[in-house]
Design a protein around this motif. Sequence first.
Motif, PDB file in Angstrom:
ATOM      1  N   SER A 130       0.841  -1.191   0.000  1.00 16.74           N
ATOM      2  CA  SER A 130       0.000   0.000   0.000  1.00 16.74           C
ATOM      3  C   SER A 130       0.877   1.242   0.000  1.00 16.74           C
ATOM      4  CB  SER A 130      -0.919   0.014   1.219  1.00 16.74           C
ATOM      5  OG  SER A 130      -0.156   0.014   2.392  1.00 16.74           O
ATOM      6  N   MET A 131       0.508   2.158  -0.850  1.00 17.67           N
ATOM      7  CA  MET A 131       1.258   3.407  -0.941  1.00 17.67           C
ATOM      8  C   MET A 131       0.280   4.562  -0.832  1.00 17.67           C
ATOM      9  SD  MET A 131       3.957   2.589  -3.985  1.00 17.67           S
ATOM     10  CE  MET A 131       4.727   4.168  -3.787  1.00 17.67           C
ATOM     11  N   GLN A 132       0.748   5.599  -0.198  1.00 20.52           N
ATOM     12  CA  GLN A 132      -0.089   6.775  -0.063  1.00 20.52           C
ATOM     13  C   GLN A 132      -0.098   7.530  -1.396  1.00 20.52           C
ATOM     14  OE1 GLN A 132       1.343   9.475   2.886  1.00 20.52           O
ATOM     15  NE2 GLN A 132      -0.300  10.950   2.582  1.00 20.52           N
ATOM     16  N   GLU A 133      -1.289   7.869  -1.852  1.00 16.44           N
ATOM     17  CA  GLU A 133      -1.385   8.617  -3.094  1.00 16.44           C
ATOM     18  C   GLU A 133      -1.063  10.078  -2.854  1.00 16.44           C
ATOM     19  OE1 GLU A 133      -4.828   8.088  -5.509  1.00 16.44           O
ATOM     20  OE2 GLU A 133      -5.005   5.984  -4.947  1.00 16.44           O
ATOM     21  N   ILE A 134      -0.309  10.658  -3.767  1.00 15.67           N
ATOM     22  CA  ILE A 134       0.062  12.067  -3.666  1.00 15.67           C
ATOM     23  C   ILE A 134      -0.563  12.796  -4.849  1.00 15.67           C
ATOM     24  CG2 ILE A 134       1.972  13.711  -3.652  1.00 15.67           C
ATOM     25  CD1 ILE A 134       3.746  11.432  -2.611  1.00 15.67           C
ATOM     26  N   PRO A 135      -1.405  13.772  -4.583  1.00 13.68           N
ATOM     27  CA  PRO A 135      -2.003  14.505  -5.700  1.00 13.68           C
ATOM     28  C   PRO A 135      -0.947  15.335  -6.431  1.00 13.68           C
ATOM     29  CG  PRO A 135      -2.635  15.488  -3.609  1.00 13.68           C
ATOM     30  CD  PRO A 135      -1.868  14.250  -3.291  1.00 13.68           C
ATOM     31  N   ILE A 136      -1.131  15.533  -7.705  1.00 15.65           N
ATOM     32  CA  ILE A 136      -0.177  16.287  -8.516  1.00 15.65           C
ATOM     33  C   ILE A 136      -0.006  17.703  -7.987  1.00 15.65           C
ATOM     34  CG2 ILE A 136       0.170  17.286 -10.815  1.00 15.65           C
ATOM     35  CD1 ILE A 136      -0.795  14.722 -11.996  1.00 15.65           C
TER      36      ILE A 136
END
Length: 88
Positions: free
Chosen positions: A49-55
Amino acid sequence: MVTEEEIEKVAKLMKIEVDDHKEYVDKVHAMIDYFDILDSAGVEDEEISMQEIPITALREDKHIPFDEKLIEKLNHYKGTYVRAPKMS
């Protein structure tokens, strides 16, 4: 597995001199054995699981001009080539 002839062929392709091919055969076998251990670890079904980073959260790249000639600031260069230490 890997043979001395294969080590010799690879050494010739890489244009390196290898005195003791048997030594490298043993090292390659040790690496392959280690990969076998890693393969048997059984992590195929583990979900990462990876934390999503918004652009919008990423930094913006900016161009910063550098007017000086960087090659002239180096200590060891010849023409347009930089001299690096020998690899052993």
